[in-house]
Each structure stands twice: as C-alpha cells, then as structure tokens.
Design an enzyme around this catalytic site. Structure first.
Site, mmCIF file in Angstrom:
data_model
loop_
_atom_site.group_PDB
_atom_site.id
_atom_site.type_symbol
_atom_site.label_atom_id
_atom_site.label_comp_id
_atom_site.label_asym_id
_atom_site.label_seq_id
_atom_site.Cartn_x
_atom_site.Cartn_y
_atom_site.Cartn_z
ATOM 1 N N LYS A 9 17.008 101.534 80.235
ATOM 2 C CA LYS A 9 16.635 100.333 79.458
ATOM 3 C C LYS A 9 16.088 100.806 78.127
ATOM 4 O O LYS A 9 15.574 101.919 78.017
ATOM 5 C CB LYS A 9 15.537 99.553 80.202
ATOM 6 C CG LYS A 9 15.429 98.113 79.766
ATOM 7 C CD LYS A 9 16.421 97.257 80.515
ATOM 8 C CE LYS A 9 16.447 95.832 80.054
ATOM 9 N NZ LYS A 9 17.256 94.995 80.966
ATOM 10 N N ASP A 21 19.764 92.109 76.288
ATOM 11 C CA ASP A 21 18.668 91.598 77.125
ATOM 12 C C ASP A 21 17.943 90.595 76.207
ATOM 13 O O ASP A 21 18.570 90.076 75.264
ATOM 14 C CB ASP A 21 17.736 92.739 77.589
ATOM 15 C CG ASP A 21 16.771 92.296 78.690
ATOM 16 O OD1 ASP A 21 17.186 92.186 79.845
ATOM 17 O OD2 ASP A 21 15.582 92.042 78.384
HETATM 18 P P1 NDP Z 1 17.392 85.481 75.654
HETATM 19 O O1 NDP Z 1 16.727 86.202 74.547
HETATM 20 O O2 NDP Z 1 18.761 84.967 75.480
HETATM 21 O O3 NDP Z 1 16.492 84.253 76.136
HETATM 22 C C1 NDP Z 1 15.177 84.474 76.547
HETATM 23 C C2 NDP Z 1 14.534 83.127 76.833
HETATM 24 O O4 NDP Z 1 13.281 83.335 77.481
HETATM 25 C C3 NDP Z 1 14.220 82.343 75.577
HETATM 26 O O5 NDP Z 1 14.268 80.978 75.855
HETATM 27 C C4 NDP Z 1 12.787 82.783 75.273
HETATM 28 O O6 NDP Z 1 12.041 81.852 74.488
HETATM 29 C C5 NDP Z 1 12.207 82.898 76.649
HETATM 30 N N1 NDP Z 1 11.149 83.930 76.625
HETATM 31 C C6 NDP Z 1 11.308 85.247 76.336
HETATM 32 N N2 NDP Z 1 10.146 85.894 76.365
HETATM 33 C C7 NDP Z 1 9.229 84.960 76.657
HETATM 34 C C8 NDP Z 1 7.838 85.024 76.823
HETATM 35 N N3 NDP Z 1 7.146 86.173 76.698
HETATM 36 N N4 NDP Z 1 7.203 83.853 77.137
HETATM 37 C C9 NDP Z 1 7.894 82.702 77.272
HETATM 38 N N5 NDP Z 1 9.227 82.591 77.115
HETATM 39 C C10 NDP Z 1 9.875 83.708 76.819
HETATM 40 O O7 NDP Z 1 17.322 86.485 76.898
HETATM 41 P P2 NDP Z 1 18.175 86.472 78.240
HETATM 42 O O8 NDP Z 1 18.509 85.099 78.648
HETATM 43 O O9 NDP Z 1 19.254 87.476 78.103
HETATM 44 O O10 NDP Z 1 17.115 87.090 79.270
HETATM 45 C C11 NDP Z 1 16.250 86.283 80.066
HETATM 46 C C12 NDP Z 1 15.777 87.087 81.265
HETATM 47 O O11 NDP Z 1 16.907 87.493 82.047
HETATM 48 C C13 NDP Z 1 15.022 88.379 80.946
HETATM 49 O O12 NDP Z 1 14.040 88.596 81.938
HETATM 50 C C14 NDP Z 1 16.101 89.440 81.058
HETATM 51 O O13 NDP Z 1 15.543 90.722 81.320
HETATM 52 C C15 NDP Z 1 16.884 88.908 82.234
HETATM 53 N N6 NDP Z 1 18.256 89.392 82.390
HETATM 54 C C16 NDP Z 1 19.157 89.269 81.378
HETATM 55 C C17 NDP Z 1 20.459 89.721 81.549
HETATM 56 C C18 NDP Z 1 21.509 89.548 80.502
HETATM 57 O O14 NDP Z 1 22.662 89.880 80.782
HETATM 58 N N7 NDP Z 1 21.212 89.005 79.331
HETATM 59 C C19 NDP Z 1 20.868 90.384 82.789
HETATM 60 C C20 NDP Z 1 19.865 90.379 83.832
HETATM 61 C C21 NDP Z 1 18.604 89.917 83.606
HETATM 62 P P3 NDP Z 1 11.742 82.186 72.936
HETATM 63 O O15 NDP Z 1 13.060 82.073 72.257
HETATM 64 O O16 NDP Z 1 10.755 81.170 72.524
HETATM 65 O O17 NDP Z 1 11.182 83.577 72.922
HETATM 66 O O1 2IT Z 2 18.660 93.361 83.086
HETATM 67 C C1 2IT Z 2 19.901 93.528 83.034
HETATM 68 O O2 2IT Z 2 20.559 93.791 84.046
HETATM 69 C C2 2IT Z 2 20.566 93.383 81.745
HETATM 70 N N1 2IT Z 2 19.910 93.043 80.761
HETATM 71 C C3 2IT Z 2 22.040 93.661 81.616
HETATM 72 C C4 2IT Z 2 22.292 95.130 81.490
HETATM 73 C C5 2IT Z 2 23.709 95.526 81.185
HETATM 74 O O3 2IT Z 2 23.916 96.720 80.994
HETATM 75 O O4 2IT Z 2 24.605 94.676 81.125
#
Ligand code: NDP
Ligand code: 2IT
Length: 445
Positions: free
Chosen positions: A118, A158
């Site tokens: 990461k 992420d």
């Molecule tokens: P994005 O940046 O697309 O969206 C994140 C969302 O969460 C936004 O709405 C953001 O609001 C909110 N958020 C982030 N940090 C905070 C915080 N500290 N407090 C409150 N709200 C928060 O990210 P993703 O959708 O990609 O990721 C969301 C989650 O999913 C994370 O935990 C990530 O690690 C996990 N994840 C993502 C994957 C991927 O493929 N993208 C894969 C597996 C897991 P704001 O815009 O106001 O910050």
């Molecule tokens: O938390 C996760 O699994 C991710 N943000 C996706 C990682 C990836 O390599 O696609």
C-alpha cells in the site's frame, strides 16, 4: 503483540489490524507448530520494505508545497506487491501499514498471484485544480517509479486516487521508464484498463453480501440498505444493490450524510456520479435536487454517527477506517440489522466487530468482502500480460466466481476451526495459511 506494541507505539491502526488477525490465529498456530518454529507471524508483521520520500511541487498560485510520499512493500510471498495508493491528509505510516498488512490476506483470498502493499501521500486532492493534481502526481511518480514495475510492485487507486490520478501517474511512469507496461491498475479502458475495474469493489461487496444472505435463504429483494461514503466503492455498491432489488437510503461524505427514504434510484445515482466524479461537489447538494431527502452534518461533538441509527436491514460502510464504533454498532443491532458487509478497509472498530460477532450478525470483514477490487486489478494485470481485453461479461463472470469462492473459503475455514458463521476467523485463517505455507516453502526470507 506486546513486542510489536513496544516497537510501534505510535501506530494504533496498524496494531488494531494485526491484533484482529492474531486473535483468529491461536487455533491455527496450535495445530501447525511448524508456523511457530519458523516464526512465520513474527516475520509477517514486519514489512519487507518501506519507502518514504519527499514530494515537492508548485501549486496554482506559484507557491512551493511539500508532501510526504510512501510505499509500504509488505509481502511478496504470493506474488509482486499489489495494493492501492491513498491520497488523504490523514495518511501516515500507521494507516498505510494497516492497509498493507490487511492487503496481504485479502490478496491471498482472491486466489490470484499477488503479494501485499500500500502507499500514498498526505496530499489532499480536495479543492485542488486538475493542473495541481497533475503536478503533484508527476512529482510523486518521479520518485516512486524506481521502486515499482509490472513484475515488482503494481499500485492502484484507493481514497483520493481514481481514474484521473492513475492517468497522470501512468503518463509520468511511461515517460521516465520509457516502457508501456501494466505497472498500475485502474487504467482507462482505452490504454490498458480492464472492463469492470471501476465497478469491481462495489459490485464485489454486493456479490459477497448476496452470498452471505443466501446462507439464511434471503436475497437483496426489498431490503433497506445504509451505505456510507459517496466515492468509488459507495457508488458502485449502490448500483448493484438497486439492480438486485434493494433500496439504498443513505450516502455520505466527510461533511455529513443524506437520507432519502424513497431510495436512491438509477437516475439519482447518475446525478451523484456526476456530482462526485465530474463536478467534485459535496453530497449535501443532493437535497436541493431530490425532495423528500434530508442532510445531517457531521457533528464532531457526538460520540456516534446518527446515520447508523436509521432503521435498515443491511449496512455497508464504504468510506474509511473506524467509521463504526461501539455505539454505532449498538444502534445497528438494536434496530435489527441483518447483515454488515465492509466495502471500506477496517471501517468497524474492534469493539464494534466484537459486538457484531457476539450478537450473531452476519458480518463480512473488508479483507473478504471488498476483495473484488484488487481481484479485478489482478485480472487487469493478466490481460495486460496477454496484450488482450476480455469482454465486460467475462470479467464480471470471473468477479462473481471469485467472490463466491472467497465466501465459500471463509465459511469452510470458520467451520473447520470450530466457529461456523464467523467470517472474521474464516478470512484471517484462510488468508494467513496460504501465505504462511509459501513462506515456509521459500525459506527464511
Ligand atoms: P473515494 O476517495 O472514491 O471515496 C471516499 C469516500 O469516503 C468519500 O465520500 C469521502 O468523503 C469519504 N471519506 C474518506 N475519508 C473520510 C474520513 N476520514 N471521514 C469521513 N469520510 C471520509 O475512495 P474509495 O471509494 O475508493 O474508498 C473507500 C473505502 O474503500 C476506503 O476504505 C478504501 O480503502 C476502500 N477500498 C477501496 C477500493 C477501491 O478499489 N477503490 C478497494 C477496496 C477497498 P470526502 O470526499 O468528504 O473525503
Ligand atoms: O484496498 C484495496 O484493495 C484497494 N484499494 C485496491 C487495490 C488494488 O490494487 O486494486
């Protein structure tokens, strides 16, 4: 744990993630003394390599800025380091080590040949122009490029890193390395991306939840769902829940949450996708366009999030770590929640997890439930190696199969170690065993 704590006293998220895995492993270590003898766990909790670097850049006003860049290369036992990059002001070594550690087991569960890593930066893309984001990404990659490669370490998105950022990062990599390779995943479809990668995490979590519901003879049909976040994962889990007949009544960002008792339909979701992915606005604006909905701002003086106290059947935390605490968990349980499946990484505090397990809530931990994103990343790598694209239906079919397989593996591992229905133990034990066996095969490394 005491030793790890003494060595990393300032890393609470990392210690939380390790503790959760360690809790599940006592039975395994008892059954398999060779793991203890080879100090497999002691080695596994130390990243193979941590890279920290300066990211200097010049903002739109001509002022020099500097951020901290990181890449935690945690484990290469099963394949090259694989995991996302997070750009968020809260990013520090504790958060990236917890994410990198979880990624090892998640990637192991996918059955695909990928290790765990990461990275990211404390850079905040919010409120920055495209130009500023591009300038930052190019500086970030100007250092990171020497440490990654399509057979070494393959970053992806992420929080704060989506298609736009991956594009800028890829452009700079290609320019410096003079190589067009699959060094990043989540690329645009026209230049090496895979169908379904943008959707994969959200779709995958919904597929995993559907498999969990199926064990109780239930489906998404008619279920009221709470979703947090409004980013990549939240958007696509909402899309799949709508398709499967469920009703999503909440979404959120860091400013607060919206509640729409009529449910977010396809048209409203398109509006949200435009708001978040194009206009880059705040979720609060939803209430101006869709009447009957309301917005509740984040209240830092409250010890709980009122969103988790809304009556519903299913809860899908898809924002960030520790967004559900013990109070939130009690509210969910009191309201009769049937299932909690994590789109985010470690969104439930350890107290919340204990409460879910104690009350026999169907609880799908992130490392199993959200593995669809990295799984399709690995499929993107496979397609890049073959210099070929699979059709959308083919990638979706494989994603569904992988999520069902992960569900089955976790269920079986939980059962064979005497805790049927406990997906936490199932995911930790099954994820760990594969990595542990590979470490033993590969000797002391
Ligand atoms: P994005 O940046 O697309 O969206 C994140 C969302 O969460 C936004 O709405 C953001 O609001 C909110 N958020 C982030 N940090 C905070 C915080 N500290 N407090 C409150 N709200 C928060 O990210 P993703 O959708 O990609 O990721 C969301 C989650 O999913 C994370 O935990 C990530 O690690 C996990 N994840 C993502 C994957 C991927 O493929 N993208 C894969 C597996 C897991 P704001 O815009 O106001 O910050
Ligand atoms: O938390 C996760 O699994 C991710 N943000 C996706 C990682 C990836 O390599 O696609």
């Amino acid at each position: 744990m005491a030793e790890l704590q003494a060595k990393n006293p300032d890393q609470p998220e990392f210690l939380q993630a390790v503790q959760e895995v360690v809790n599940s492993l006592a039975v395994v270590l008892k059954k398999r003394p060779e793991y203890r003898r080879a100090k497999v766990l002691e080695r596994m909790v130390v990243p193979e390599r941590v890279i920290m670097f300066r990211v200097p850049w010049v903002d739109g006003k001509g002022e020099t800025q500097v951020n901290q860049g990181y890449r935690v290369e945690f484990s290469s036992s099963l394949g090259p380091y694989k995991g996302g990059l997070r750009f968020h002001p809260s990013v520090n070594l504790s958060i990236l080590k917890f994410l990198g550690f979880e990624q090892i087991f998640k990637n192991s569960l996918t059955t695909l040949p990928i290790g765990g890593g990461k990275g990211g930066s404390d850079f905040d893309p919010k409120g920055k122009s495209n130009q500023e984001v591009m300038t930052f990404c190019k500086s970030f990659m100007s250092e990171l490029f020497r440490h990654i490669g399509h057979n070494t370490d393959i970053p992806a998105g992420d929080i704060g890193v989506g298609g736009r950022e991956i594009g800028y990062l890829f452009g700079q990599y290609k320019r410096i390395a003079n190589q067009f390779t699959g060094v990043l995943t989540g690329k645009g479809f026209n230049w090496g991306g895979s169908h379904i990668r943008p959707e994969a995490t959200g779709f995958g979590t919904a597929y995993f939840a559907a498999a969990m519901l199926e064990t109780q003879g239930q489906t998404f049909e008619g279920k009221t769902c709470l979703v947090s976040g409004a980013g990549n994962v939240a958007q696509y889990i909402t899309e799949k829940i709508i398709e499967l007949g469920g009703k999503v009544v909440t979404l959120s960002d860091s400013s607060g949450f919206i509640h729409d008792p009529d449910g977010v339909d396809r048209q409203k979701l398109n509006w949200i996708m435009d708001l978040k992915n194009v206009r880059r606005g705040r979720i609060e604006e939803y209430t101006e366009s869709f009447k009957g909905s309301s917005f509740t701002g984040t209240d830092p003086t409250l010890r709980y999030n009122p969103m988790w106290d809304i009556q519903a059947d299913c809860a899908f935390p898809c924002a960030t770590q520790n967004e559900i605490n013990d109070k939130d968990a009690k509210h969910l349980i009191k309201n009769g929640i049937k299932i909690v499946a994590e789109g985010a990484n470690m969104p439930s505090s350890s107290e919340a997890v204990d409460l879910f397990l104690e009350h026999h809530i169907l609880y799908g931990p992130g490392k199993a439930a959200n593995a669809g994103g990295v799984a399709v990343s690995a499929l993107e790598m496979a397609q890049n190696s073959a210099r070929f694209h699979w059709p959308r239906e083919e990638v979706d079919r494989r994603l569904q199969q992988i999520m069902r397989q992960i569900h089955e593996t976790c269920s079986q591992a939980a059962e064979s170690y005497g805790t049927p229905g406990n997906y936490v133990n199932g995911a930790n034990i099954a994820g760990f065993s594969k990595v542990a066996d590979a470490m033993i095969d590969q000797g002391v490394v």
